[in-house]
Write a protein that holds these residues in place. Structure first.
Motif, PDB file in Angstrom:
ATOM      1  N   THR A  26       1.123 -87.293 -19.002  1.00 36.49           N
ATOM      2  CA  THR A  26      -0.037 -88.007 -18.152  1.00 36.49           C
ATOM      3  C   THR A  26      -0.653 -89.362 -19.120  1.00 36.49           C
ATOM      4  O   THR A  26      -0.794 -90.234 -19.000  1.00 36.49           O
ATOM      5  CB  THR A  26      -1.276 -87.407 -17.684  1.00 36.49           C
TER       6      THR A  26
ATOM      7  N   LYS B  86       2.187 -91.851 -20.468  1.00 31.97           N
ATOM      8  CA  LYS B  86       2.574 -92.689 -19.320  1.00 31.97           C
ATOM      9  C   LYS B  86       1.208 -93.770 -19.534  1.00 31.97           C
ATOM     10  O   LYS B  86       1.499 -94.843 -19.142  1.00 31.97           O
ATOM     11  CB  LYS B  86       2.633 -91.930 -18.121  1.00 31.97           C
ATOM     12  N   ARG B  87      -0.087 -93.206 -19.506  1.00 28.69           N
ATOM     13  CA  ARG B  87      -1.068 -94.123 -19.349  1.00 28.69           C
ATOM     14  C   ARG B  87      -1.096 -94.863 -20.499  1.00 28.69           C
ATOM     15  O   ARG B  87      -1.448 -96.184 -20.366  1.00 28.69           O
ATOM     16  CB  ARG B  87      -2.318 -93.305 -19.488  1.00 28.69           C
TER      17      ARG B  87
END
Length: 121
Positions: A110, A113-114
């Protein structure tokens, strides 16, 4: 699929040939080639024989590391070449800590990807 430069090559700790990837995934080499073509894996030509190879860190527990395909898609959408993606994925980032590739292997996709999304801004 491009030949990789020495700087980026040195960032990646270990490489696998496509037959080695196929063996670890339990699939045929043609399937691995399809995964590369579909953008789920990055393969570059390297070494004396310019053999297609994939970073070993992209394969874990008999599958492609969770979050890798989505991260590749984000980076490709940001205009990154395969070599630039490898450089980004394997360059240490103290704020992660480690490299984005390590974070993906540790199920911290996560945050990776951020960061990949933020590159587009």
């Amino acid at each position: 699929m491009n030949e990789i430069d020495a700087k980026t090559d040195a960032l990646v700790p270990a490489w696998l040939t496509l037959p080695d990837v196929a063996e670890r995934l339990g699939v045929e080499v043609t399937r691995v080639r399809q995964l590369v073509k579909e953008g789920q894996l990055i393969a570059v030509r390297r070494g004396e024989n310019r053999v297609l190879q994939v970073p070993a860190d992209f394969i874990g527990d008999g599958r492609i590391v969770k979050g890798l395909s989505g991260t590749i898609t984000l980076l490709r959408d940001d205009g990154f070449s395969d070599e630039e993606m490898l450089e980004w994925l394997f360059t240490p980032d103290d704020s992660l800590p480690g490299t984005p590739a390590q974070a993906l292997r540790e199920n911290r996709g996560t945050e990776v990807k951020r960061r990949a999304q933020a590159l587009a801004v």
